[in-house]
Write a protein that holds these residues in place. Structure first.
Motif, PDB file in Angstrom:
ATOM      1  N   VAL A  24      35.185   2.280 105.609  1.00 14.85           N
ATOM      2  CA  VAL A  24      34.518   1.080 105.700  1.00 14.85           C
ATOM      3  C   VAL A  24      33.125   1.819 105.007  1.00 14.85           C
ATOM      4  O   VAL A  24      32.709   2.746 105.770  1.00 14.85           O
ATOM      5  CB  VAL A  24      34.141   0.588 106.800  1.00 14.85           C
ATOM      6  N   HIS A  25      32.570   1.554 103.854  1.00  9.24           N
ATOM      7  CA  HIS A  25      31.179   2.430 103.333  1.00  9.24           C
ATOM      8  C   HIS A  25      30.262   1.268 102.974  1.00  9.24           C
ATOM      9  O   HIS A  25      30.675   0.413 102.007  1.00  9.24           O
ATOM     10  CB  HIS A  25      31.902   3.177 102.523  1.00  9.24           C
ATOM     11  N   LEU A  26      29.005   1.376 103.440  1.00  7.77           N
ATOM     12  CA  LEU A  26      28.113   0.457 103.135  1.00  7.77           C
ATOM     13  C   LEU A  26      27.139   1.372 102.482  1.00  7.77           C
ATOM     14  O   LEU A  26      26.168   2.073 103.204  1.00  7.77           O
ATOM     15  CB  LEU A  26      27.726  -0.048 104.513  1.00  7.77           C
ATOM     16  N   GLY A  27      27.084   1.536 101.214  1.00 10.78           N
ATOM     17  CA  GLY A  27      26.298   2.299 100.443  1.00 10.78           C
ATOM     18  C   GLY A  27      27.074   2.662  99.178  1.00 10.78           C
ATOM     19  O   GLY A  27      28.087   2.132  98.936  1.00 10.78           O
ATOM     20  N   SER A  28      26.425   3.623  98.419  1.00  8.21           N
ATOM     21  CA  SER A  28      27.046   4.006  97.225  1.00  8.21           C
ATOM     22  C   SER A  28      27.918   5.355  97.285  1.00  8.21           C
ATOM     23  O   SER A  28      27.569   6.051  98.022  1.00  8.21           O
ATOM     24  CB  SER A  28      25.654   4.384  96.280  1.00  8.21           C
ATOM     25  N   SER A  29      29.010   5.493  96.681  1.00 10.03           N
ATOM     26  CA  SER A  29      29.803   6.875  96.484  1.00 10.03           C
ATOM     27  C   SER A  29      30.186   6.879  95.255  1.00 10.03           C
ATOM     28  O   SER A  29      30.516   6.095  94.460  1.00 10.03           O
ATOM     29  CB  SER A  29      31.027   6.349  97.590  1.00 10.03           C
ATOM     30  N   GLU A  30      30.350   8.043  94.904  1.00 11.54           N
ATOM     31  CA  GLU A  30      30.836   8.654  93.503  1.00 11.54           C
ATOM     32  C   GLU A  30      32.399   8.586  93.688  1.00 11.54           C
ATOM     33  O   GLU A  30      33.142   8.102  92.618  1.00 11.54           O
ATOM     34  CB  GLU A  30      30.219   9.932  93.455  1.00 11.54           C
ATOM     35  N   SER A  31      33.024   8.790  94.642  1.00 12.91           N
ATOM     36  CA  SER A  31      34.673   9.335  94.796  1.00 12.91           C
ATOM     37  C   SER A  31      35.133   8.731  96.039  1.00 12.91           C
ATOM     38  O   SER A  31      34.553   9.485  97.056  1.00 12.91           O
ATOM     39  CB  SER A  31      34.792  10.622  94.270  1.00 12.91           C
ATOM     40  N   ILE A  32      36.108   7.909  96.301  1.00 11.27           N
ATOM     41  CA  ILE A  32      36.820   7.849  97.221  1.00 11.27           C
ATOM     42  C   ILE A  32      38.416   8.058  97.110  1.00 11.27           C
ATOM     43  O   ILE A  32      38.724   7.138  96.352  1.00 11.27           O
ATOM     44  CB  ILE A  32      36.472   6.340  97.897  1.00 11.27           C
ATOM     45  N   GLN A  33      38.975   9.010  97.931  1.00  8.88           N
ATOM     46  CA  GLN A  33      40.445   9.249  97.477  1.00  8.88           C
ATOM     47  C   GLN A  33      40.824   9.186  98.886  1.00  8.88           C
ATOM     48  O   GLN A  33      40.641  10.375  99.626  1.00  8.88           O
ATOM     49  CB  GLN A  33      40.612  10.046  96.638  1.00  8.88           C
ATOM     50  N   THR A  34      42.071   8.381  99.394  1.00  6.00           N
ATOM     51  CA  THR A  34      42.714   8.479 100.774  1.00  6.00           C
ATOM     52  C   THR A  34      43.802   8.913 100.647  1.00  6.00           C
ATOM     53  O   THR A  34      44.587   8.631  99.448  1.00  6.00           O
ATOM     54  CB  THR A  34      42.103   7.244 101.451  1.00  6.00           C
ATOM     55  N   ASP A  35      44.355   9.421 101.622  1.00  4.59           N
ATOM     56  CA  ASP A  35      45.899   9.676 101.658  1.00  4.59           C
ATOM     57  C   ASP A  35      46.207   9.451 102.916  1.00  4.59           C
ATOM     58  O   ASP A  35      46.119  10.195 104.060  1.00  4.59           O
ATOM     59  CB  ASP A  35      46.190  11.180 101.018  1.00  4.59           C
ATOM     60  N   SER A  36      47.555   8.835 103.345  1.00  3.88           N
ATOM     61  CA  SER A  36      48.071   8.589 104.602  1.00  3.88           C
ATOM     62  C   SER A  36      49.524   8.295 104.449  1.00  3.88           C
ATOM     63  O   SER A  36      50.122   7.864 103.761  1.00  3.88           O
ATOM     64  CB  SER A  36      47.519   7.100 105.156  1.00  3.88           C
ATOM     65  N   ARG A  37      49.929   9.420 105.251  1.00  3.33           N
ATOM     66  CA  ARG A  37      51.752   9.557 105.100  1.00  3.33           C
ATOM     67  C   ARG A  37      52.128   9.659 106.380  1.00  3.33           C
ATOM     68  O   ARG A  37      51.795  10.323 107.391  1.00  3.33           O
ATOM     69  CB  ARG A  37      52.099  10.711 104.210  1.00  3.33           C
ATOM     70  N   ILE A  38      53.255   8.745 106.959  1.00  2.34           N
ATOM     71  CA  ILE A  38      53.720   8.416 108.206  1.00  2.34           C
ATOM     72  C   ILE A  38      55.337   8.540 107.890  1.00  2.34           C
ATOM     73  O   ILE A  38      55.685   7.680 106.942  1.00  2.34           O
ATOM     74  CB  ILE A  38      53.131   7.406 108.724  1.00  2.34           C
ATOM     75  N   LYS A  39      55.891   9.372 108.690  1.00  3.08           N
ATOM     76  CA  LYS A  39      57.351   9.516 108.781  1.00  3.08           C
ATOM     77  C   LYS A  39      57.815   8.689 110.058  1.00  3.08           C
ATOM     78  O   LYS A  39      57.332   9.258 111.003  1.00  3.08           O
ATOM     79  CB  LYS A  39      57.868  10.853 108.670  1.00  3.08           C
ATOM     80  N   HIS A  40      58.580   7.641 110.019  1.00  5.60           N
ATOM     81  CA  HIS A  40      58.747   6.724 111.083  1.00  5.60           C
ATOM     82  C   HIS A  40      60.445   7.257 111.194  1.00  5.60           C
ATOM     83  O   HIS A  40      61.154   7.396 110.377  1.00  5.60           O
ATOM     84  CB  HIS A  40      59.060   5.456 110.826  1.00  5.60           C
ATOM     85  N   ILE A  41      60.672   7.672 112.489  1.00  9.18           N
ATOM     86  CA  ILE A  41      62.032   7.966 113.071  1.00  9.18           C
ATOM     87  C   ILE A  41      62.475   7.380 114.218  1.00  9.18           C
ATOM     88  O   ILE A  41      61.577   7.205 115.199  1.00  9.18           O
ATOM     89  CB  ILE A  41      62.086   9.534 113.215  1.00  9.18           C
ATOM     90  N   ARG A  42      63.467   6.684 114.151  1.00  8.29           N
ATOM     91  CA  ARG A  42      64.225   6.060 115.447  1.00  8.29           C
ATOM     92  C   ARG A  42      65.211   6.712 116.001  1.00  8.29           C
ATOM     93  O   ARG A  42      66.230   6.734 114.911  1.00  8.29           O
ATOM     94  CB  ARG A  42      64.420   4.581 115.183  1.00  8.29           C
TER      95      ARG A  42
END
Length: 132
Positions: A99-117
């Motif tokens: 959540v960004h209220l302002g200016s940004s030159e670059s945003i790169q996100t990475d979310s990795r989840i391994k679900h095991i049952r």
């Protein structure tokens, strides 16, 4: 990057999760990364040093990047150097979210989840037809 002034009157945020970013103001680069192994079991069994990220390819695979096939010409006119926000209410900002209220030159996100049952094996008695 054009610098702007962010003016926020009121923010209510209930939950900000691990590696999530809440930013007011300018930033050059935001790069949150989240890795998780989530194990769900029928019975609460906890083992020390059970799993490692290196055990699963999902955590080391490169992220495919989109290819730009055409150039895009863009003209942006900010009529005011101020970003003004009255009120924001957020319930949750989750892993690697921004959540960004302002200016940004670059945003790169990475979310990795391994679900095991882990489920118990159940031997079922299957009635045979005609054997009744």
């Amino acid at each position: 990057m054009e610098k702007r002034t962010s003016s926020i009157q009121h923010v209510k945020l209930v939950t900000l999760s691990t590696t999530a970013v809440f930013e007011i103001g300018d930033s050059k680069e935001i790069s949150p990364v989240s890795k998780a192994i989530a194990i769900q079991r029928e019975k609460a069994i906890f083992l020390v040093d059970e799993l490692h990220f290196l055990d699963f390819n999902i955590f080391s695979m490169p992220i495919p990047q989109p290819l730009a096939y055409e150039s895009v010409d863009m003209v942006r006119i900010n009529e005011s150097p101020h970003i003004q926000v009255g009120s924001i209410e957020l319930f949750s900002v989750s892993s690697s979210s921004v959540v960004h209220l302002g200016s940004s030159e670059s945003i790169q996100t990475d979310s990795r989840i391994k679900h095991i049952r882990h489920l118990f094996e159940r031997k079922q008695k299957i009635p045979l037809r005609g054997a009744e």
